[in-house]
Write a protein that holds these residues in place. Structure first.
Motif, PDB file in Angstrom:
ATOM      1  N   THR A   4       0.827  -1.209   0.000  1.00 33.30           N
ATOM      2  CA  THR A   4       0.000   0.000   0.000  1.00 33.30           C
ATOM      3  C   THR A   4       0.861   1.259   0.000  1.00 33.30           C
ATOM      4  O   THR A   4       0.573   2.227  -0.698  1.00 33.30           O
ATOM      5  CB  THR A   4      -0.949   0.000   1.219  1.00 33.30           C
ATOM      6  N   ILE A   5       1.921   1.254   0.787  1.00 31.89           N
ATOM      7  CA  ILE A   5       2.825   2.405   0.823  1.00 31.89           C
ATOM      8  C   ILE A   5       3.441   2.642  -0.566  1.00 31.89           C
ATOM      9  O   ILE A   5       3.490   3.774  -1.057  1.00 31.89           O
ATOM     10  CB  ILE A   5       3.931   2.205   1.890  1.00 31.89           C
ATOM     11  N   THR A   6       3.908   1.558  -1.185  1.00 32.24           N
ATOM     12  CA  THR A   6       4.483   1.690  -2.525  1.00 32.24           C
ATOM     13  C   THR A   6       3.479   2.264  -3.510  1.00 32.24           C
ATOM     14  O   THR A   6       3.798   3.170  -4.288  1.00 32.24           O
ATOM     15  CB  THR A   6       4.960   0.314  -3.032  1.00 32.24           C
ATOM     16  N   ARG A   7       2.248   1.759  -3.446  1.00 37.60           N
ATOM     17  CA  ARG A   7       1.226   2.248  -4.374  1.00 37.60           C
ATOM     18  C   ARG A   7       0.879   3.710  -4.083  1.00 37.60           C
ATOM     19  O   ARG A   7       0.606   4.487  -5.000  1.00 37.60           O
ATOM     20  CB  ARG A   7      -0.022   1.361  -4.300  1.00 37.60           C
ATOM     21  N   LEU A   8       0.880   4.081  -2.804  1.00 38.10           N
ATOM     22  CA  LEU A   8       0.629   5.478  -2.449  1.00 38.10           C
ATOM     23  C   LEU A   8       1.722   6.386  -2.986  1.00 38.10           C
ATOM     24  O   LEU A   8       1.450   7.446  -3.564  1.00 38.10           O
ATOM     25  CB  LEU A   8       0.560   5.634  -0.922  1.00 38.10           C
ATOM     26  N   LEU A   9       2.976   5.957  -2.802  1.00 41.28           N
ATOM     27  CA  LEU A   9       4.096   6.759  -3.293  1.00 41.28           C
ATOM     28  C   LEU A   9       4.052   6.870  -4.817  1.00 41.28           C
ATOM     29  O   LEU A   9       4.301   7.942  -5.377  1.00 41.28           O
ATOM     30  CB  LEU A   9       5.426   6.147  -2.835  1.00 41.28           C
ATOM     31  N   ASP A  10       3.706   5.771  -5.476  1.00 45.58           N
ATOM     32  CA  ASP A  10       3.594   5.792  -6.942  1.00 45.58           C
ATOM     33  C   ASP A  10       2.531   6.802  -7.391  1.00 45.58           C
ATOM     34  O   ASP A  10       2.777   7.635  -8.263  1.00 45.58           O
ATOM     35  CB  ASP A  10       3.212   4.400  -7.473  1.00 45.58           C
ATOM     36  N   ALA A  11       1.347   6.702  -6.773  1.00 47.50           N
ATOM     37  CA  ALA A  11       0.245   7.580  -7.173  1.00 47.50           C
ATOM     38  C   ALA A  11       0.577   9.040  -6.883  1.00 47.50           C
ATOM     39  O   ALA A  11       0.284   9.936  -7.685  1.00 47.50           O
ATOM     40  CB  ALA A  11      -1.044   7.172  -6.454  1.00 47.50           C
ATOM     41  N   ALA A  12       1.179   9.288  -5.735  1.00 48.33           N
ATOM     42  CA  ALA A  12       1.526  10.661  -5.367  1.00 48.33           C
ATOM     43  C   ALA A  12       2.588  11.216  -6.311  1.00 48.33           C
ATOM     44  O   ALA A  12       2.496  12.362  -6.764  1.00 48.33           O
ATOM     45  CB  ALA A  12       2.011  10.722  -3.916  1.00 48.33           C
ATOM     46  N   GLU A  13       3.592  10.406  -6.618  1.00 48.95           N
ATOM     47  CA  GLU A  13       4.655  10.868  -7.519  1.00 48.95           C
ATOM     48  C   GLU A  13       4.091  11.201  -8.897  1.00 48.95           C
ATOM     49  O   GLU A  13       4.385  12.274  -9.458  1.00 48.95           O
ATOM     50  CB  GLU A  13       5.751   9.804  -7.646  1.00 48.95           C
ATOM     51  N   THR A  14       3.267  10.318  -9.413  1.00 47.04           N
ATOM     52  CA  THR A  14       2.652  10.571 -10.718  1.00 47.04           C
ATOM     53  C   THR A  14       1.836  11.853 -10.707  1.00 47.04           C
ATOM     54  O   THR A  14       1.947  12.687 -11.614  1.00 47.04           O
ATOM     55  CB  THR A  14       1.753   9.379 -11.115  1.00 47.04           C
ATOM     56  N   GLY A  15       1.016  12.008  -9.673  1.00 49.58           N
ATOM     57  CA  GLY A  15       0.169  13.199  -9.565  1.00 49.58           C
ATOM     58  C   GLY A  15       0.971  14.477  -9.466  1.00 49.58           C
ATOM     59  O   GLY A  15       0.669  15.476 -10.139  1.00 49.58           O
ATOM     60  N   ILE A  16       2.003  14.475  -8.641  1.00 51.80           N
ATOM     61  CA  ILE A  16       2.824  15.677  -8.476  1.00 51.80           C
ATOM     62  C   ILE A  16       3.548  16.009  -9.777  1.00 51.80           C
ATOM     63  O   ILE A  16       3.577  17.159 -10.211  1.00 51.80           O
ATOM     64  CB  ILE A  16       3.835  15.509  -7.317  1.00 51.80           C
ATOM     65  N   ARG A  17       4.112  14.992 -10.415  1.00 46.15           N
ATOM     66  CA  ARG A  17       4.867  15.254 -11.647  1.00 46.15           C
ATOM     67  C   ARG A  17       3.972  15.768 -12.759  1.00 46.15           C
ATOM     68  O   ARG A  17       4.413  16.531 -13.611  1.00 46.15           O
ATOM     69  CB  ARG A  17       5.609  13.982 -12.101  1.00 46.15           C
ATOM     70  N   LEU A  18       2.716  15.362 -12.753  1.00 46.35           N
ATOM     71  CA  LEU A  18       1.805  15.813 -13.812  1.00 46.35           C
ATOM     72  C   LEU A  18       1.170  17.161 -13.500  1.00 46.35           C
ATOM     73  O   LEU A  18       1.084  18.034 -14.354  1.00 46.35           O
ATOM     74  CB  LEU A  18       0.701  14.776 -14.019  1.00 46.35           C
ATOM     75  N   ARG A  19       0.710  17.323 -12.276  1.00 41.63           N
ATOM     76  CA  ARG A  19      -0.150  18.478 -11.976  1.00 41.63           C
ATOM     77  C   ARG A  19       0.344  19.362 -10.851  1.00 41.63           C
ATOM     78  O   ARG A  19      -0.195  20.443 -10.630  1.00 41.63           O
ATOM     79  CB  ARG A  19      -1.552  17.980 -11.646  1.00 41.63           C
ATOM     80  N   GLY A  20       1.341  18.895 -10.095  1.00 41.06           N
ATOM     81  CA  GLY A  20       1.870  19.709  -9.009  1.00 41.06           C
ATOM     82  C   GLY A  20       1.405  19.262  -7.640  1.00 41.06           C
ATOM     83  O   GLY A  20       0.411  18.558  -7.492  1.00 41.06           O
ATOM     84  N   TYR A  21       2.148  19.697  -6.627  1.00 39.28           N
ATOM     85  CA  TYR A  21       1.913  19.298  -5.229  1.00 39.28           C
ATOM     86  C   TYR A  21       0.515  19.662  -4.761  1.00 39.28           C
ATOM     87  O   TYR A  21      -0.184  18.857  -4.151  1.00 39.28           O
ATOM     88  CB  TYR A  21       2.953  19.984  -4.350  1.00 39.28           C
ATOM     89  N   HIS A  22       0.081  20.884  -5.052  1.00 42.43           N
ATOM     90  CA  HIS A  22      -1.195  21.363  -4.525  1.00 42.43           C
ATOM     91  C   HIS A  22      -2.393  20.745  -5.234  1.00 42.43           C
ATOM     92  O   HIS A  22      -3.517  20.848  -4.752  1.00 42.43           O
ATOM     93  CB  HIS A  22      -1.264  22.885  -4.615  1.00 42.43           C
ATOM     94  N   ALA A  23      -2.158  20.129  -6.380  1.00 41.67           N
ATOM     95  CA  ALA A  23      -3.253  19.522  -7.130  1.00 41.67           C
ATOM     96  C   ALA A  23      -3.420  18.046  -6.773  1.00 41.67           C
ATOM     97  O   ALA A  23      -4.265  17.369  -7.326  1.00 41.67           O
ATOM     98  CB  ALA A  23      -3.021  19.680  -8.626  1.00 41.67           C
ATOM     99  N   VAL A  24      -2.604  17.562  -5.832  1.00 43.27           N
ATOM    100  CA  VAL A  24      -2.719  16.168  -5.390  1.00 43.27           C
ATOM    101  C   VAL A  24      -3.418  16.146  -4.031  1.00 43.27           C
ATOM    102  O   VAL A  24      -2.996  16.835  -3.112  1.00 43.27           O
ATOM    103  CB  VAL A  24      -1.322  15.518  -5.268  1.00 43.27           C
ATOM    104  N   SER A  25      -4.506  15.395  -3.930  1.00 41.92           N
ATOM    105  CA  SER A  25      -5.235  15.336  -2.662  1.00 41.92           C
ATOM    106  C   SER A  25      -5.262  13.913  -2.102  1.00 41.92           C
ATOM    107  O   SER A  25      -5.199  12.940  -2.860  1.00 41.92           O
ATOM    108  CB  SER A  25      -6.663  15.834  -2.842  1.00 41.92           C
ATOM    109  N   PHE A  26      -5.357  13.832  -0.794  1.00 40.27           N
ATOM    110  CA  PHE A  26      -5.435  12.527  -0.127  1.00 40.27           C
ATOM    111  C   PHE A  26      -6.638  11.738  -0.633  1.00 40.27           C
ATOM    112  O   PHE A  26      -6.579  10.526  -0.782  1.00 40.27           O
ATOM    113  CB  PHE A  26      -5.532  12.728   1.397  1.00 40.27           C
ATOM    114  N   ARG A  27      -7.725  12.444  -0.881  1.00 38.04           N
ATOM    115  CA  ARG A  27      -8.935  11.761  -1.362  1.00 38.04           C
ATOM    116  C   ARG A  27      -8.707  11.108  -2.723  1.00 38.04           C
ATOM    117  O   ARG A  27      -9.110   9.964  -2.944  1.00 38.04           O
ATOM    118  CB  ARG A  27     -10.085  12.762  -1.465  1.00 38.04           C
ATOM    119  N   ASP A  28      -8.088  11.839  -3.632  1.00 36.11           N
ATOM    120  CA  ASP A  28      -7.827  11.293  -4.966  1.00 36.11           C
ATOM    121  C   ASP A  28      -6.901  10.082  -4.885  1.00 36.11           C
ATOM    122  O   ASP A  28      -7.123   9.078  -5.561  1.00 36.11           O
ATOM    123  CB  ASP A  28      -7.204  12.361  -5.872  1.00 36.11           C
ATOM    124  N   LEU A  29      -5.861  10.201  -4.072  1.00 32.45           N
ATOM    125  CA  LEU A  29      -4.920   9.091  -3.923  1.00 32.45           C
ATOM    126  C   LEU A  29      -5.651   7.870  -3.377  1.00 32.45           C
ATOM    127  O   LEU A  29      -5.510   6.761  -3.888  1.00 32.45           O
ATOM    128  CB  LEU A  29      -3.785   9.479  -2.967  1.00 32.45           C
TER     129      LEU A  29
END
Lengths: 182, 182
Positions: A4-29
DNA sequence: ACCTGTCTACCTACTGATCGGTAGGTTGCC
DNA sequence: GGCAACCTACCGATCAGTAGGTAGACAGGT
């Protein structure tokens, strides 16, 4: 490391790289993983903790790849070619810019620790490049060229992503390396 | 253009260049001007409209400055030196990166029109630089060098801002121009 | 074999703040 | 009277974050 941690880090990294830190939310992840957002807080107390973990893992992965890819290079130009190919691969594999390219741009709006981790990533890149430029060059010239190379790589990823063409990255880098054959 | 609109565009541009599009809110902008957030909607119906207006005004201002600054240059190297000095001035005057550098990084998470306006800004930069490179260079080489130069400028702003030192920008650009004296 | 306690990996249910956006005033100038 | 430049007062959605519960795995003791 739990799945789960790996998948969270993957999803967060993808989101940040595409849209930025502020556009990534815990709910979306959470939704992406099929869990609840409160469960994300079980693994990462604050968003800053998640961000730091993403940057840490990314930094280790990139430097490991740079070390491996440049291991058997002998000349400075071979080293640079190998160095650049790691970034090219990162762009083409993810269709997004460098994690630290994104966070570096946003750094004035980031938690301090996160901004510091990004700055350290950049500095280490510059130091590694400078250390592999010809010994015959003065230290100042090496520092300048190393900064120039990192800046071009980061900027080329941004411009290529905006223009939706990886060729833009290749064009910038081809001229960069052509000029670096000193 | 009314004073309030100008002040709104100023505040929005500053916020986006420092922290990114998603970190700028109508409430924060309104508070900065001493009005209510609903009044911001009186001038810009949606956030996208505000974003587009910011990019439009920025694009016009930058290209006007580039035109003026490069007006009396004769050699390609003079042109490039003048071109670069516009970006250096933008960085030092605002202590933040290029508006389109930020939006280009975030472009996957932006409204389409906004992303398109940013892409057009980049393309126009590349075209202007390429048009002022030596006629003796093949068109492909000019395109590559122009892309390289824009990428370096954008990346240098990001890295310099992250490392909190304008000298980082100067270092990258000094080596860029040193190599461009063909 | 059965209870008991502890642990991990989630969950439900919620908070107060903030988001972009809307409907419908009000005020003062021409 | 009409218009520009605001305002008050909302809306539903979303944000990060918290409190406290639960189901299942495992261990140790009896």
């Amino acid at each position: 490391m739990s799945d789960t941690i790996t998948r969270l880090l993957d999803a967060a990294e993808t989101g940040i790289r595409l849209r930025g830190y502020h556009a990534v939310s815990f709910r979306d992840l959470a939704e992406e993983l099929g869990i609840k957002s409160s469960s994300v807080h079980y693994y990462f107390r604050q968003k800053e903790d998640l961000g730091l973990a993403v940057v840490e893992r990314y930094t280790e992965r990139v430097f490991a790849a740079l070390t491996a890819e440049t291991a058997n290079t002998e000349t400075p130009i071979d080293y640079l070619t190998a160095f650049v190919s790691v970034y090219r691969h990162a762009l083409k594999g993810s269709d997004s810019i460098c994690l630290c390219g994104m966070l570096g741009a946003e750094s004035a709006g980031l938690p301090e620790k996160l901004a510091a981790a990004v700055a350290a990533f950049f500095q280490e890149n510059i130091d590694r490049i400078a250390a592999n430029l010809p010994r015959t060059m003065p230290a100042k010239a090496r520092r300048e060229k190393a900064t120039h190379i990192l800046a071009t790589l980061q900027g080329a990823m941004t411009v290529a992503t905006s223009l939706k063409s990886h060729k833009v990255f290749d064009n910038a880098v081809r001229d960069l390396l052509a000029g670096a054959e000193v």
